[in-house]
Design a protein around this motif. Structure first.
Motif, PDB file in Angstrom:
ATOM      1  N   GLU A   1      -4.280  10.023   1.810  1.00 57.54           N
ATOM      2  CA  GLU A   1      -4.440   8.630   1.406  1.00 57.54           C
ATOM      3  C   GLU A   1      -3.103   8.075   0.874  1.00 57.54           C
ATOM      4  N   LEU A   2      -2.458   8.852   0.004  1.00 60.46           N
ATOM      5  CA  LEU A   2      -1.182   8.406  -0.568  1.00 60.46           C
ATOM      6  C   LEU A   2      -0.067   8.405   0.481  1.00 60.46           C
ATOM      7  N   ALA A   3      -0.051   9.440   1.327  1.00 61.43           N
ATOM      8  CA  ALA A   3       1.023   9.545   2.332  1.00 61.43           C
ATOM      9  C   ALA A   3       0.938   8.396   3.336  1.00 61.43           C
ATOM     10  N   ALA A   4      -0.277   7.924   3.645  1.00 63.49           N
ATOM     11  CA  ALA A   4      -0.410   6.783   4.561  1.00 63.49           C
ATOM     12  C   ALA A   4       0.217   5.542   3.932  1.00 63.49           C
ATOM     13  N   ARG A   5       0.024   5.397   2.614  1.00 61.16           N
ATOM     14  CA  ARG A   5       0.546   4.207   1.928  1.00 61.16           C
ATOM     15  C   ARG A   5       2.046   4.291   1.666  1.00 61.16           C
TER      16      ARG A   5
ATOM     17  N   ASN B   1      -3.989  11.222  10.607  1.00 65.00           N
ATOM     18  CA  ASN B   1      -4.272  10.844   9.217  1.00 65.00           C
ATOM     19  C   ASN B   1      -5.214   9.643   9.280  1.00 65.00           C
ATOM     20  N   ARG B   2      -6.467   9.865   8.909  1.00 65.78           N
ATOM     21  CA  ARG B   2      -7.455   8.795   9.090  1.00 65.78           C
ATOM     22  C   ARG B   2      -7.130   7.557   8.257  1.00 65.78           C
ATOM     23  N   PHE B   3      -6.283   7.694   7.236  1.00 70.81           N
ATOM     24  CA  PHE B   3      -5.942   6.535   6.402  1.00 70.81           C
ATOM     25  C   PHE B   3      -4.818   5.688   7.022  1.00 70.81           C
ATOM     26  N   ALA B   4      -4.152   6.222   8.037  1.00 68.97           N
ATOM     27  CA  ALA B   4      -2.990   5.508   8.603  1.00 68.97           C
ATOM     28  C   ALA B   4      -3.419   4.268   9.385  1.00 68.97           C
ATOM     29  N   ARG B   5      -4.557   4.350  10.075  1.00 66.44           N
ATOM     30  CA  ARG B   5      -5.019   3.202  10.869  1.00 66.44           C
ATOM     31  C   ARG B   5      -5.261   1.995   9.977  1.00 66.44           C
ATOM     32  N   GLN B   6      -5.885   2.273   8.837  1.00 62.83           N
ATOM     33  CA  GLN B   6      -6.161   1.219   7.864  1.00 62.83           C
ATOM     34  C   GLN B   6      -4.847   0.595   7.373  1.00 62.83           C
ATOM     35  N   GLN B   7      -3.856   1.453   7.152  1.00 59.56           N
ATOM     36  CA  GLN B   7      -2.552   0.997   6.664  1.00 59.56           C
ATOM     37  C   GLN B   7      -1.870   0.109   7.705  1.00 59.56           C
TER      38      GLN B   7
ATOM     39  N   LEU C   1      -0.750  -3.784   7.230  1.00 56.28           N
ATOM     40  CA  LEU C   1       0.608  -4.236   7.544  1.00 56.28           C
ATOM     41  C   LEU C   1       0.569  -5.449   8.482  1.00 56.28           C
ATOM     42  N   GLU C   2      -0.276  -5.357   9.511  1.00 54.26           N
ATOM     43  CA  GLU C   2      -0.407  -6.475  10.461  1.00 54.26           C
ATOM     44  C   GLU C   2      -0.893  -7.735   9.753  1.00 54.26           C
ATOM     45  N   GLU C   3      -1.886  -7.554   8.891  1.00 53.10           N
ATOM     46  CA  GLU C   3      -2.440  -8.713   8.168  1.00 53.10           C
ATOM     47  C   GLU C   3      -1.385  -9.327   7.242  1.00 53.10           C
ATOM     48  N   ALA C   4      -0.613  -8.468   6.590  1.00 54.18           N
ATOM     49  CA  ALA C   4       0.429  -8.959   5.672  1.00 54.18           C
ATOM     50  C   ALA C   4       1.493  -9.736   6.445  1.00 54.18           C
ATOM     51  N   PHE C   5       1.822  -9.241   7.638  1.00 55.55           N
ATOM     52  CA  PHE C   5       2.815  -9.917   8.481  1.00 55.55           C
ATOM     53  C   PHE C   5       2.296 -11.303   8.884  1.00 55.55           C
ATOM     54  N   GLU C   6       1.033 -11.345   9.311  1.00 55.83           N
ATOM     55  CA  GLU C   6       0.424 -12.620   9.726  1.00 55.83           C
ATOM     56  C   GLU C   6       0.356 -13.594   8.555  1.00 55.83           C
TER      57      GLU C   6
END
Ligand code: NAP
Length: 267
Positions: free
Chosen positions: A182-186, A238-244, A248-253
């Motif tokens: 979880e932390l490594a994805a973030r 890493n199942r948390f990476a997709r969420q990350q 990121l995409e949402e933040a860019f938009e």
């Protein structure tokens, strides 16, 4: 999570067999050799000439490698090849209960796979040294070593292995595999993703660079030194990476949208 260092009373030379003698396996082997451990290696590619120079026996044959009575088998293969590598290992050739340690940059995935396929009498230690050939080239002092004692019966052997890192001055971090991912994805995955995005653009030093831009160039250069296999592994396993990625995409938009609104208001 705990960051208290394990006891340093457990220094002894270990017989360590490295599976995957690529950039990171070679990097770890240097310090292990310096500390007096007895290494041997096996890998997909033929690294026998390099191993000969380093004084490390290299086995093309996995049966022979496993029969050679390693106390520790250290898995340093790519994340993407782990399943293929592990599933092709003839565990029947093991001559003794063995401590299996992995250093993959994701943790739930190897933990689950190792528990599924290893013989019941094998111990399992999942680790992630949070540094590599570049950041660790001048020593490992204060660099973080994450570990999770997933299935440990031989505590003495496990702590001798962990001591390889604590004795170099690493910051020892005992943490569960799920929390790690979880932390490594973030943190790590986000850094690698930004670095890979920058590498798709022209992000090169100029005479006008700010300190901030110089840091961006460093992020780009640091991440592209690692293989694309490593980066894809961080995403796929890493199942948390997709969420990350989605965040990121949402933040860019959202950022684009805010700028667009300002632009519209100035017209
Ligand atoms: P990598 O590209 O992730 O892995 C390269 C290694 O994987 C080589 O030993 C290679 O074997 C092996 N490999 C690749 N595809 C294979 C396949 N199809 N079948 C069998 N073996 C295969 O690069 P790396 O930097 O050396 O990383 C190794 C591991 O350490 C990874 O799991 C990574 O997440 C972890 N790690 C890396 C760092 C770092 O800074 N680089 C830091 C912490 C943890 P051959 O050499 O024989 O071709």
């Amino acid at each position: 999570m705990s960051s208290s260092p394990p006891s340093s009373s457990s220094t002894r030379a270990l017989k360590i067999g490295i599976v995957g003698f690529g950039a990171f396996g070679q990097f770890l082997s240097k310090t292990m050799t310096k500390q007096g451990h007895f290494l041997r290696a096996t890998s997909r590619s033929d690294h026998s000439q390099l191993c000969q120079k380093l004084g490390i026996p290299f086995h093309r044959d996995m049966d022979e490698f496993l029969e050679s009575e390693n106390e520790v088998v250290l898995i340093c293969t790519s994340i993407l090849s782990l399943s293929q590598v592990i599933n092709s290992m003839p565990f029947g050739s093991l001559k003794r209960p063995t401590l299996f340690v992995d250093v993959l940059s994701v943790k739930e995935y190897p933990r689950n796979l190792l528990l599924q396929v290893l013989p019941e009498d094998s111990d399992v230690l999942c680790t992630h040294p949070m540094f590599g050939p570049e950041s660790g080239k001048n020593g490992w002092q204060d660099l973080t070593f994450m570990y999770d004692k997933v299935r440990i019966r031989d505590e003495a052997l496990c702590s001798s292995f962990i001591n390889i890192f604590s004795s170099e001055g690493c910051r020892m971090l005992e943490m569960g595999c799920e929390e790690h991912d979880e932390l490594a994805a973030r943190t790590q995955f986000l850094t690698h993703t930004i670095g890979r995005i920058l590498s798709e653009m022209v992000v090169e030093p100029t005479p006008l660079d700010t300190k901030g831009f110089q840091k961006l160039v460093q992020v780009k250069e640091g991440t592209v030194k690692d293989s694309f296999d490593l980066f894809s592994g961080l995403f796929i396993h890493n199942r948390f990476a997709r969420q990350q990625m989605q965040i990121l995409e949402e933040a860019f938009e959202k950022t684009k949208q805010k700028l667009q609104e300002r632009l519209d208001n100035t017209r």
